[in-house]
Design a protein around this motif. Structure first.
Motif, PDB file in Angstrom:
ATOM      1  N   PRO A 195       0.828  -1.208   0.000  1.00  0.00           N
ATOM      2  CA  PRO A 195       0.000   0.000   0.000  1.00  0.00           C
ATOM      3  C   PRO A 195       0.865   1.262   0.000  1.00  0.00           C
ATOM      4  O   PRO A 195       1.854   1.353   0.726  1.00  0.00           O
ATOM      5  N   GLY A 196       0.471   2.199  -0.807  1.00  0.00           N
ATOM      6  CA  GLY A 196       1.234   3.438  -0.928  1.00  0.00           C
ATOM      7  C   GLY A 196       1.182   3.945  -2.345  1.00  0.00           C
ATOM      8  O   GLY A 196       0.445   3.441  -3.200  1.00  0.00           O
ATOM      9  N   SER A 197       2.001   4.940  -2.624  1.00  0.00           N
ATOM     10  CA  SER A 197       1.908   5.631  -3.900  1.00  0.00           C
ATOM     11  C   SER A 197       2.363   4.777  -5.069  1.00  0.00           C
ATOM     12  O   SER A 197       1.847   4.922  -6.185  1.00  0.00           O
ATOM     13  N   ASP A 198       3.341   3.871  -4.865  1.00  0.00           N
ATOM     14  CA  ASP A 198       3.747   3.003  -5.971  1.00  0.00           C
ATOM     15  C   ASP A 198       2.598   2.101  -6.394  1.00  0.00           C
ATOM     16  O   ASP A 198       2.349   1.901  -7.591  1.00  0.00           O
ATOM     17  N   LEU A 199       1.890   1.538  -5.426  1.00  0.00           N
ATOM     18  CA  LEU A 199       0.755   0.675  -5.742  1.00  0.00           C
ATOM     19  C   LEU A 199      -0.328   1.460  -6.478  1.00  0.00           C
ATOM     20  O   LEU A 199      -0.901   0.990  -7.474  1.00  0.00           O
ATOM     21  N   THR A 200      -0.614   2.667  -6.008  1.00  0.00           N
ATOM     22  CA  THR A 200      -1.611   3.501  -6.674  1.00  0.00           C
ATOM     23  C   THR A 200      -1.176   3.847  -8.087  1.00  0.00           C
ATOM     24  O   THR A 200      -1.974   3.799  -9.029  1.00  0.00           O
ATOM     25  N   TYR A 201       0.090   4.189  -8.255  1.00  0.00           N
ATOM     26  CA  TYR A 201       0.607   4.559  -9.573  1.00  0.00           C
ATOM     27  C   TYR A 201       0.472   3.405 -10.559  1.00  0.00           C
ATOM     28  O   TYR A 201       0.128   3.615 -11.732  1.00  0.00           O
ATOM     29  N   LEU A 202       0.721   2.186 -10.105  1.00  0.00           N
ATOM     30  CA  LEU A 202       0.762   1.027 -11.000  1.00  0.00           C
ATOM     31  C   LEU A 202      -0.586   0.357 -11.204  1.00  0.00           C
ATOM     32  O   LEU A 202      -0.764  -0.395 -12.167  1.00  0.00           O
ATOM     33  N   THR A 203      -1.534   0.601 -10.299  1.00  0.00           N
ATOM     34  CA  THR A 203      -2.806  -0.127 -10.370  1.00  0.00           C
ATOM     35  C   THR A 203      -4.051   0.739 -10.260  1.00  0.00           C
ATOM     36  O   THR A 203      -5.142   0.315 -10.648  1.00  0.00           O
ATOM     37  N   GLY A 204      -3.942   1.925  -9.660  1.00  0.00           N
ATOM     38  CA  GLY A 204      -5.116   2.734  -9.351  1.00  0.00           C
ATOM     39  C   GLY A 204      -5.774   2.347  -8.039  1.00  0.00           C
ATOM     40  O   GLY A 204      -6.739   2.991  -7.611  1.00  0.00           O
ATOM     41  N   TYR A 205      -5.239   1.334  -7.361  1.00  0.00           N
ATOM     42  CA  TYR A 205      -5.817   0.844  -6.108  1.00  0.00           C
ATOM     43  C   TYR A 205      -5.191   1.595  -4.941  1.00  0.00           C
ATOM     44  O   TYR A 205      -3.977   1.670  -4.816  1.00  0.00           O
ATOM     45  N   ARG A 206      -6.050   2.159  -4.103  1.00  0.00           N
ATOM     46  CA  ARG A 206      -5.587   2.892  -2.916  1.00  0.00           C
ATOM     47  C   ARG A 206      -6.144   2.232  -1.670  1.00  0.00           C
ATOM     48  O   ARG A 206      -7.357   2.060  -1.539  1.00  0.00           O
ATOM     49  N   ILE A 207      -5.250   1.878  -0.766  1.00  0.00           N
ATOM     50  CA  ILE A 207      -5.669   1.291   0.496  1.00  0.00           C
ATOM     51  C   ILE A 207      -4.602   1.589   1.537  1.00  0.00           C
ATOM     52  O   ILE A 207      -3.403   1.651   1.224  1.00  0.00           O
ATOM     53  N   HIS A 208      -5.034   1.806   2.763  1.00  0.00           N
ATOM     54  CA  HIS A 208      -4.077   2.080   3.834  1.00  0.00           C
ATOM     55  C   HIS A 208      -3.396   0.789   4.271  1.00  0.00           C
ATOM     56  O   HIS A 208      -3.985  -0.290   4.239  1.00  0.00           O
ATOM     57  N   THR A 209      -2.141   0.909   4.686  1.00  0.00           N
ATOM     58  CA  THR A 209      -1.421  -0.239   5.214  1.00  0.00           C
ATOM     59  C   THR A 209      -2.084  -0.734   6.489  1.00  0.00           C
ATOM     60  O   THR A 209      -2.511   0.055   7.338  1.00  0.00           O
ATOM     61  N   ARG A 224       0.348  -9.783 -10.460  1.00  0.00           N
ATOM     62  CA  ARG A 224      -0.747 -10.246  -9.611  1.00  0.00           C
ATOM     63  C   ARG A 224      -0.765  -9.442  -8.321  1.00  0.00           C
ATOM     64  O   ARG A 224       0.282  -9.044  -7.811  1.00  0.00           O
ATOM     65  N   LEU A 225      -1.952  -9.242  -7.811  1.00  0.00           N
ATOM     66  CA  LEU A 225      -2.130  -8.521  -6.554  1.00  0.00           C
ATOM     67  C   LEU A 225      -2.494  -9.517  -5.464  1.00  0.00           C
ATOM     68  O   LEU A 225      -3.564 -10.135  -5.514  1.00  0.00           O
ATOM     69  N   VAL A 226      -1.584  -9.693  -4.518  1.00  0.00           N
ATOM     70  CA  VAL A 226      -1.848 -10.530  -3.350  1.00  0.00           C
ATOM     71  C   VAL A 226      -2.671  -9.693  -2.383  1.00  0.00           C
ATOM     72  O   VAL A 226      -2.232  -8.617  -1.941  1.00  0.00           O
ATOM     73  N   VAL A 227      -3.870 -10.174  -2.042  1.00  0.00           N
ATOM     74  CA  VAL A 227      -4.809  -9.332  -1.309  1.00  0.00           C
ATOM     75  C   VAL A 227      -5.594 -10.169  -0.302  1.00  0.00           C
ATOM     76  O   VAL A 227      -5.939 -11.325  -0.586  1.00  0.00           O
ATOM     77  N   GLY A 257      11.381 -15.587 -11.588  1.00  0.00           N
ATOM     78  CA  GLY A 257      12.517 -15.293 -12.451  1.00  0.00           C
ATOM     79  C   GLY A 257      13.799 -15.111 -11.668  1.00  0.00           C
ATOM     80  O   GLY A 257      13.815 -15.070 -10.435  1.00  0.00           O
ATOM     81  N   ASP A 258      14.896 -15.004 -12.414  1.00  0.00           N
ATOM     82  CA  ASP A 258      16.203 -14.769 -11.797  1.00  0.00           C
ATOM     83  C   ASP A 258      16.409 -13.284 -11.550  1.00  0.00           C
ATOM     84  O   ASP A 258      15.875 -12.442 -12.263  1.00  0.00           O
ATOM     85  N   GLY A 259      17.223 -12.997 -10.549  1.00  0.00           N
ATOM     86  CA  GLY A 259      17.597 -11.615 -10.302  1.00  0.00           C
ATOM     87  C   GLY A 259      17.177 -11.120  -8.939  1.00  0.00           C
ATOM     88  O   GLY A 259      16.627 -11.862  -8.115  1.00  0.00           O
ATOM     89  N   ALA A 260      17.441  -9.848  -8.709  1.00  0.00           N
ATOM     90  CA  ALA A 260      17.120  -9.208  -7.438  1.00  0.00           C
ATOM     91  C   ALA A 260      15.622  -8.966  -7.319  1.00  0.00           C
ATOM     92  O   ALA A 260      14.858  -9.140  -8.285  1.00  0.00           O
ATOM     93  N   VAL A 261      15.208  -8.568  -6.134  1.00  0.00           N
ATOM     94  CA  VAL A 261      13.815  -8.203  -5.874  1.00  0.00           C
ATOM     95  C   VAL A 261      13.788  -6.730  -5.482  1.00  0.00           C
ATOM     96  O   VAL A 261      14.526  -6.305  -4.582  1.00  0.00           O
ATOM     97  N   ALA A 262      12.963  -5.944  -6.157  1.00  0.00           N
ATOM     98  CA  ALA A 262      12.827  -4.518  -5.858  1.00  0.00           C
ATOM     99  C   ALA A 262      11.580  -4.317  -4.997  1.00  0.00           C
ATOM    100  O   ALA A 262      10.489  -4.743  -5.390  1.00  0.00           O
ATOM    101  N   VAL A 263      11.763  -3.697  -3.851  1.00  0.00           N
ATOM    102  CA  VAL A 263      10.692  -3.578  -2.873  1.00  0.00           C
ATOM    103  C   VAL A 263      10.260  -2.118  -2.761  1.00  0.00           C
ATOM    104  O   VAL A 263      11.104  -1.212  -2.670  1.00  0.00           O
ATOM    105  N   GLY A 264       8.952  -1.919  -2.769  1.00  0.00           N
ATOM    106  CA  GLY A 264       8.417  -0.569  -2.629  1.00  0.00           C
ATOM    107  C   GLY A 264       8.914   0.117  -1.376  1.00  0.00           C
ATOM    108  O   GLY A 264       8.996  -0.495  -0.303  1.00  0.00           O
ATOM    109  N   ASP A 265       9.242   1.392  -1.508  1.00  0.00           N
ATOM    110  CA  ASP A 265       9.825   2.140  -0.395  1.00  0.00           C
ATOM    111  C   ASP A 265       8.901   2.214   0.813  1.00  0.00           C
ATOM    112  O   ASP A 265       9.362   2.404   1.941  1.00  0.00           O
ATOM    113  N   GLN A 266       7.608   2.088   0.605  1.00  0.00           N
ATOM    114  CA  GLN A 266       6.650   2.266   1.696  1.00  0.00           C
ATOM    115  C   GLN A 266       6.144   0.940   2.267  1.00  0.00           C
ATOM    116  O   GLN A 266       5.229   0.933   3.089  1.00  0.00           O
TER     117      GLN A 266
END
Length: 365
Positions: A29-43, A59-62, A98-107
């Motif tokens: 939850p946060g601005s990255d999620l809103t930017y990428l999906t339009g979904y807004r919800i508080h943590t 996919r959105l785990v919810v 997939g292979d590689g690092a995992v990028a985690v939302g700042d919030q």
């Protein structure tokens, strides 16, 4: 925004994953999620997490109880629902294939991140902002329209605030009235209303309190909130009756400094060059030691985001970038003056103001 817009944003984010050798972005939850999906919800204590892989379907785990709301907000997005006794961290981790690092939302809360790290052993983790900042900094026309609308609401609130009673009222009383004006002018939420009078104005982030405004006070008003998720942020400085002569001189200097910032803010200019241009005006006037913060910050879904107009930031401005221009002078024990507007780099390369409220040193009663 149409669903296709979010689909395109996620496609660009997946491109960024591939370019950086990242397996997936995990955004809570946060601005990255809103930017990428339009979904807004508080943590909350229940994990909500977008898993956006470099290859394959996002996919959105919810939580199951929030799935209906998520489905309405993001009808094009596949949901992975979990129930109260499930392990949502294991579910989210299983989608990173997939292979590689995992990028985690700042919030994303650390409590979630630590559990995800346990379930993705051997992976390198990095901030998602490394990948997303370049996308989010360059606002599309719909984002600029949203920023314009919320800025205009703040402008209208300020114009009405000039008719409020100031003298004899506490700072917090004026702040509450200002918040009500923001809401009446279309803001969904009020994030902050700083009212800093007299010597309190020398503290840029003053905690609005019980000081009673008196005739002769200089008053800094910094306020903002959100409308349709996008942020406003504006500052004006007023005087209660006649203020001391130096306050007028300082206000004139700050206004000239802001104009210099506008002139320097052009496509191709370095962010730090805009700060330098405004700071030079204040230095020459003899108040350089009293301009104690950067000139500006980016704005969008967050009140403070990239780009930052500050010394050392060599990032070049581009069309679509939106940011504050907010020089200030703060004289300890006496008063402060700040003028802040939101601007953006227009397609023609110039800085165009989104706030157009009167910047004069207004007199209030």
């Amino acid at each position: 925004m149409p669903v296709t817009g979010y689909t395109e944003r996620r496609a660009r984010a997946a491109d960024a994953c591939r370019a950086h050798g990242v397996a997936a972005i995990l955004a809570g939850p946060g601005s990255d999620l809103t930017y990428l999906t339009g979904y807004r919800i508080h943590t909350s204590e229940r994990l909500t997490c977008l898993v956006l892989p470099a290859e394959g379907e996002p996919r959105l785990v919810v939580p199951g109880l929030e799935a209906p709301r998520a489905r309405l907000a993001a009808p094009d997005l596949a949901l992975c629902e979990w129930q109260e006794t499930d392990d949502p961290h294991a579910l989210a981790a299983s989608l990173v294939t997939g292979d590689g690092a995992v990028a985690v939302g700042d919030q994303l809360w650390s409590a979630f991140l630590l559990r995800l790290q346990e379930r993705l052993p051997g992976r390198r983790f990095r901030p998602a902002s490394d990948l997303l900042r370049g996308l989010r900094m360059r606002k599309d026309p719909q984002e600029i329209a949203a920023l314009r609308a919320v800025a205009e609401g703040a402008d209208r609130a300020y114009a009405r605030a000039l008719s409020l009673d100031f003298e004899g009222r506490r700072e917090r009383d004026v702040a509450e009235a200002l918040a009500a004006l923001l809401r009446s002018e279309g803001h969904d939420e009020v994030a902050f209303t700083i009212v800093a009078s007299g010597a309190n104005g020398a503290s840029p982030h003053h905690s609005t309190g019980d000081r009673v405004l008196a005739r002769g006070d200089t008053v800094v008003m910094d306020f903002g909130g959100t409308m349709d998720a996008y942020c406003s942020d504006i500052t004006r400085t007023v005087r209660v009756g006649a203020a001391e002569d130096e306050a007028q001189r300082v206000h004139d200097v700050v206004l000239r400094a802001q104009e210099a910032g506008y002139a320097a803010a052009r496509a191709g200019a370095r962010a730090e060059e805009v700060d330098v241009a405004a700071r030079y005006v204040i230095d020459v006037a003899g108040y350089g030691a009293f301009f104690i913060h950067r000139l500006g910050h980016g704005i969008g879904l967050d009140g403070h985001e990239h780009p930052y107009l500050v010394s050392g930031n060599g990032e070049r401005l581009e069309p679509g970038m939106a940011f504050s221009i907010e020089p200030g002078i703060y004289l300890p024990g006496r008063f402060g003056v700040r003028i802040e507007d939101i601007a953006f780099i227009a397609p023609d390369g110039r800085a165009e103001p989104l706030n157009r409220a009167d910047r004069a040193f207004a007199t209030v009663a």
